[in-house]
Design a protein around this motif. Structure first.
Motif, PDB file in Angstrom:
ATOM      1  N   SER A  92      64.869  79.942   3.441  1.00  0.00           N
ATOM      2  CA  SER A  92      65.086  79.420   1.995  1.00  0.00           C
ATOM      3  C   SER A  92      64.931  78.081   2.140  1.00  0.00           C
ATOM      4  O   SER A  92      64.995  77.343   3.039  1.00  0.00           O
ATOM      5  CB  SER A  92      66.851  79.529   1.685  1.00  0.00           C
ATOM      6  OG  SER A  92      66.845  81.083   1.719  1.00  0.00           O
ATOM      7  N   VAL A 129      57.934  85.811  -8.174  1.00  0.00           N
ATOM      8  CA  VAL A 129      59.196  85.059  -7.570  1.00  0.00           C
ATOM      9  C   VAL A 129      60.442  85.595  -8.212  1.00  0.00           C
ATOM     10  O   VAL A 129      61.348  85.150  -7.836  1.00  0.00           O
ATOM     11  CB  VAL A 129      59.006  83.517  -7.759  1.00  0.00           C
ATOM     12  CG1 VAL A 129      57.565  82.982  -7.392  1.00  0.00           C
ATOM     13  CG2 VAL A 129      59.363  83.106  -9.171  1.00  0.00           C
ATOM     14  N   PHE A 174      63.612  83.465  -6.578  1.00  0.00           N
ATOM     15  CA  PHE A 174      63.910  81.986  -6.894  1.00  0.00           C
ATOM     16  C   PHE A 174      64.753  81.546  -8.108  1.00  0.00           C
ATOM     17  O   PHE A 174      64.811  82.679  -8.877  1.00  0.00           O
ATOM     18  CB  PHE A 174      62.496  81.271  -7.408  1.00  0.00           C
ATOM     19  CG  PHE A 174      61.360  81.244  -6.216  1.00  0.00           C
ATOM     20  CD1 PHE A 174      61.633  81.837  -4.954  1.00  0.00           C
ATOM     21  CD2 PHE A 174      60.050  80.495  -6.504  1.00  0.00           C
ATOM     22  CE1 PHE A 174      60.678  81.542  -4.192  1.00  0.00           C
ATOM     23  CE2 PHE A 174      59.250  80.315  -5.552  1.00  0.00           C
ATOM     24  CZ  PHE A 174      59.351  80.953  -4.230  1.00  0.00           C
ATOM     25  N   MET A 214      64.877  78.516  -3.396  1.00  0.00           N
ATOM     26  CA  MET A 214      63.936  79.444  -3.047  1.00  0.00           C
ATOM     27  C   MET A 214      64.464  80.249  -1.772  1.00  0.00           C
ATOM     28  O   MET A 214      64.617  79.789  -0.919  1.00  0.00           O
ATOM     29  CB  MET A 214      62.362  78.869  -2.662  1.00  0.00           C
ATOM     30  CG  MET A 214      61.907  77.988  -3.833  1.00  0.00           C
ATOM     31  SD  MET A 214      60.309  77.586  -3.489  1.00  0.00           S
ATOM     32  CE  MET A 214      60.697  76.477  -2.313  1.00  0.00           C
ATOM     33  N   LEU A 263      61.580  83.647   1.323  1.00  0.00           N
ATOM     34  CA  LEU A 263      60.403  83.299   1.235  1.00  0.00           C
ATOM     35  C   LEU A 263      59.342  84.035   2.236  1.00  0.00           C
ATOM     36  O   LEU A 263      59.585  84.511   3.000  1.00  0.00           O
ATOM     37  CB  LEU A 263      60.257  81.716   1.617  1.00  0.00           C
ATOM     38  CG  LEU A 263      61.126  80.585   0.795  1.00  0.00           C
ATOM     39  CD1 LEU A 263      61.549  79.343   1.308  1.00  0.00           C
ATOM     40  CD2 LEU A 263      59.929  80.695  -0.472  1.00  0.00           C
ATOM     41  N   ASP A 303      53.946  82.224  -0.600  1.00  0.00           N
ATOM     42  CA  ASP A 303      54.676  81.199  -1.308  1.00  0.00           C
ATOM     43  C   ASP A 303      54.369  79.781  -0.869  1.00  0.00           C
ATOM     44  O   ASP A 303      54.487  78.777  -1.442  1.00  0.00           O
ATOM     45  CB  ASP A 303      56.147  81.391  -1.137  1.00  0.00           C
ATOM     46  CG  ASP A 303      56.851  82.711  -1.739  1.00  0.00           C
ATOM     47  OD1 ASP A 303      57.731  83.392  -1.172  1.00  0.00           O
ATOM     48  OD2 ASP A 303      56.316  82.903  -2.892  1.00  0.00           O
ATOM     49  N   TYR A 328      54.216  72.515  -4.226  1.00  0.00           N
ATOM     50  CA  TYR A 328      55.059  72.656  -5.542  1.00  0.00           C
ATOM     51  C   TYR A 328      55.190  71.316  -6.248  1.00  0.00           C
ATOM     52  O   TYR A 328      55.407  70.231  -5.840  1.00  0.00           O
ATOM     53  CB  TYR A 328      56.443  73.252  -5.015  1.00  0.00           C
ATOM     54  CG  TYR A 328      56.184  74.548  -4.735  1.00  0.00           C
ATOM     55  CD1 TYR A 328      55.829  75.099  -3.555  1.00  0.00           C
ATOM     56  CD2 TYR A 328      56.738  75.793  -5.620  1.00  0.00           C
ATOM     57  CE1 TYR A 328      55.641  76.348  -3.137  1.00  0.00           C
ATOM     58  CE2 TYR A 328      56.725  77.157  -5.136  1.00  0.00           C
ATOM     59  CZ  TYR A 328      56.237  77.468  -3.983  1.00  0.00           C
ATOM     60  OH  TYR A 328      56.191  78.702  -3.398  1.00  0.00           O
TER      61      TYR A 328
END
Length: 127
Positions: free
Chosen positions: A17, A64, A68, A83, A86, A90, A94
């Motif tokens: 995460s 997602v 998410f 998030m 994962l 991914d 971002y």
């Protein structure tokens, strides 16, 4: 001056995460939606989540959804992207960005409506 600054990226193992933060400056979050986007090498920048008062709730890309969670703290002018679970896919840079059209539904706003952009934060999911 409108500015957005992302932070919180890093390297994490599959299943891990991360929480990304988007600090906003000069933006009234009650009027403008904020979107989180990502761009992997060789791919187009894609919208993964967004939040605005004009939508009935947060919006998520199918890829997602359920993993998410977007949220915001109006008092701190920060938008978060939590998030979890994962996956290697991914992995990307971002970005957060403001929907330049006030009171627009960010869920249906195309990428071209968003700007300015932050500098991005790298998320790498790898064992």
């Amino acid at each position: 001056q409108v500015q957005l600054v992302e932070s919180g990226g890093g390297v994490v193992k599959p299943g891990g995460s991360l929480r990304l933060s988007c600090a906003t400056f000069g933006i009234t979050l009650d009027y403008y939606g904020i979107g989180w986007f990502r761009q992997a090498p060789g791919k187009e920048r894609e919208k993964v989540s967004c939040i605005s008062n004009s939508d009935s709730g947060p919006w998520y890309a199918d890829s997602v959804k359920g993993r998410f969670t977007i949220s915001r703290d109006n008092a701190k002018n920060v938008v978060y992207l939590e998030m979890t679970s994962l996956k290697p896919e991914d992995t990307a840079v971002y970005y957060c960005a403001r929907n330049s059209r006030a009171l627009n539904r960010c869920s249906t706003s195309p990428r071209d409506y968003f700007g300015p952009w932050g500098q991005g934060t790298q998320v790498t999911v790898s064992s």
